[in-house]
Write a protein that holds these residues in place. Structure first.
Motif, PDB file in Angstrom:
ATOM      1  N   THR A 115       0.775  -1.095  -0.050  1.00 35.35           N
ATOM      2  CA  THR A 115      -0.009  -0.121   0.023  1.00 35.35           C
ATOM      3  C   THR A 115       0.770   1.364  -0.006  1.00 35.35           C
ATOM      4  N   GLN A 116       2.027   1.095   0.239  1.00 39.92           N
ATOM      5  CA  GLN A 116       3.072   2.409   0.279  1.00 39.92           C
ATOM      6  C   GLN A 116       2.777   3.226   1.259  1.00 39.92           C
ATOM      7  N   VAL A 117       2.201   2.805   2.426  1.00 45.88           N
ATOM      8  CA  VAL A 117       2.082   3.634   3.638  1.00 45.88           C
ATOM      9  C   VAL A 117       2.992   3.152   4.589  1.00 45.88           C
ATOM     10  N   GLN A 118       3.920   4.113   4.925  1.00 47.85           N
ATOM     11  CA  GLN A 118       5.166   4.155   5.891  1.00 47.85           C
ATOM     12  C   GLN A 118       4.838   4.842   7.173  1.00 47.85           C
ATOM     13  N   GLU A 119       4.201   4.132   7.949  1.00 47.63           N
ATOM     14  CA  GLU A 119       3.802   4.658   9.348  1.00 47.63           C
ATOM     15  C   GLU A 119       4.421   3.717  10.418  1.00 47.63           C
ATOM     16  N   VAL A 120       5.256   4.448  11.328  1.00 49.53           N
ATOM     17  CA  VAL A 120       5.914   3.355  12.425  1.00 49.53           C
ATOM     18  C   VAL A 120       4.930   2.978  13.080  1.00 49.53           C
ATOM     19  N   THR A 121       3.892   3.639  13.863  1.00 49.70           N
ATOM     20  CA  THR A 121       3.035   2.883  14.709  1.00 49.70           C
ATOM     21  C   THR A 121       2.178   1.878  13.914  1.00 49.70           C
ATOM     22  N   LEU A 122       1.995   1.856  12.657  1.00 49.46           N
ATOM     23  CA  LEU A 122       1.206   0.960  12.082  1.00 49.46           C
ATOM     24  C   LEU A 122       1.901  -0.349  12.028  1.00 49.46           C
ATOM     25  N   SER A 123       3.143  -0.422  12.412  1.00 54.53           N
ATOM     26  CA  SER A 123       4.218  -1.764  12.551  1.00 54.53           C
ATOM     27  C   SER A 123       4.088  -1.842  14.139  1.00 54.53           C
ATOM     28  N   PHE A 124       4.121  -0.937  14.703  1.00 51.70           N
ATOM     29  CA  PHE A 124       4.511  -1.408  16.021  1.00 51.70           C
ATOM     30  C   PHE A 124       3.063  -1.779  17.203  1.00 51.70           C
ATOM     31  N   VAL A 125       2.143  -1.188  16.745  1.00 53.49           N
ATOM     32  CA  VAL A 125       0.901  -1.631  17.607  1.00 53.49           C
ATOM     33  C   VAL A 125       0.474  -2.825  17.391  1.00 53.49           C
ATOM     34  N   PRO A 126       0.374  -3.336  16.272  1.00 50.24           N
ATOM     35  CA  PRO A 126      -0.151  -4.866  16.114  1.00 50.24           C
ATOM     36  C   PRO A 126       0.907  -6.035  16.359  1.00 50.24           C
ATOM     37  N   LYS A 127       2.019  -5.504  16.263  1.00 54.33           N
ATOM     38  CA  LYS A 127       3.153  -6.388  16.734  1.00 54.33           C
ATOM     39  C   LYS A 127       3.205  -6.525  18.324  1.00 54.33           C
ATOM     40  N   ALA A 128       3.015  -5.090  19.235  1.00 57.47           N
ATOM     41  CA  ALA A 128       2.739  -5.349  20.701  1.00 57.47           C
ATOM     42  C   ALA A 128       1.362  -6.021  20.894  1.00 57.47           C
ATOM     43  N   ILE A 129       0.400  -5.872  20.122  1.00 54.67           N
ATOM     44  CA  ILE A 129      -0.938  -6.688  20.560  1.00 54.67           C
ATOM     45  C   ILE A 129      -0.653  -8.340  20.351  1.00 54.67           C
ATOM     46  N   ALA A 130      -0.063  -8.538  19.393  1.00 56.18           N
ATOM     47  CA  ALA A 130       0.258  -9.843  18.895  1.00 56.18           C
ATOM     48  C   ALA A 130       1.048 -10.451  20.085  1.00 56.18           C
ATOM     49  N   VAL A 131       2.226  -9.771  20.430  1.00 55.80           N
ATOM     50  CA  VAL A 131       2.983 -10.361  21.486  1.00 55.80           C
ATOM     51  C   VAL A 131       2.201 -10.621  22.889  1.00 55.80           C
ATOM     52  N   ALA A 132       1.498  -9.528  23.134  1.00 58.04           N
ATOM     53  CA  ALA A 132       0.648  -9.675  24.400  1.00 58.04           C
ATOM     54  C   ALA A 132      -0.169 -10.911  24.634  1.00 58.04           C
ATOM     55  N   VAL A 133      -0.869 -11.006  23.328  1.00 56.77           N
ATOM     56  CA  VAL A 133      -1.788 -12.427  23.155  1.00 56.77           C
ATOM     57  C   VAL A 133      -0.788 -13.665  23.265  1.00 56.77           C
ATOM     58  N   ALA A 134       0.420 -13.554  22.579  1.00 56.13           N
ATOM     59  CA  ALA A 134       1.256 -14.852  22.643  1.00 56.13           C
ATOM     60  C   ALA A 134       1.580 -15.051  24.164  1.00 56.13           C
ATOM     61  N   LEU A 135       1.855 -13.983  24.730  1.00 51.69           N
ATOM     62  CA  LEU A 135       2.288 -13.925  26.328  1.00 51.69           C
ATOM     63  C   LEU A 135       1.074 -14.689  27.011  1.00 51.69           C
ATOM     64  N   LEU A 136      -0.016 -14.119  26.573  1.00 48.01           N
ATOM     65  CA  LEU A 136      -1.176 -14.818  27.654  1.00 48.01           C
ATOM     66  C   LEU A 136      -1.685 -16.294  27.124  1.00 48.01           C
TER      67      LEU A 136
END
Length: 90
Positions: free
Chosen positions: A42-63
């Motif tokens: 999509t050529q959308v280069q936003e840093v938070t777009l990468s960080f937030v889903p990764k943080a949520i996925a890691v939290a779910v993996a920890l749970l």
């Protein structure tokens, strides 16, 4: 305590650390790759777009894997405590 015993304990500890870190690292890798692929398409280069889903996925993996991680750590600790007499030469 011989050097072989120290090396065996160190190897066991490093294997445990790798086993415990694997679910979190693999989750972050897969989600990061998927988000990066989506960003490149999509050529959308936003840093938070990468960080937030990764943080949520890691939290779910920890749970999901947290109980297993604690059980593995406790089992390893009990094994070390059980080996103390043989390590001290008794």
């Amino acid at each position: 305590m011989s050097s072989n015993a120290v090396l065996d304990i160190a190897l066991s500890a490093m294997m445990l650390a790798a086993k415990l870190a694997a679910p979190i690292l693999i989750t972050a890798l897969v989600v990061g790759f998927a988000i990066s692929l989506l960003q490149s398409i999509t050529q959308v280069q936003e840093v938070t777009l990468s960080f937030v889903p990764k943080a949520i996925a890691v939290a779910v993996a920890l749970l999901v894997t947290g109980h297993w991680m604690i059980a593995e750590t406790v089992a390893f600790t009990h094994e070390l405590f059980a080996r103390i007499p043989s390590l001290l030469g008794g």
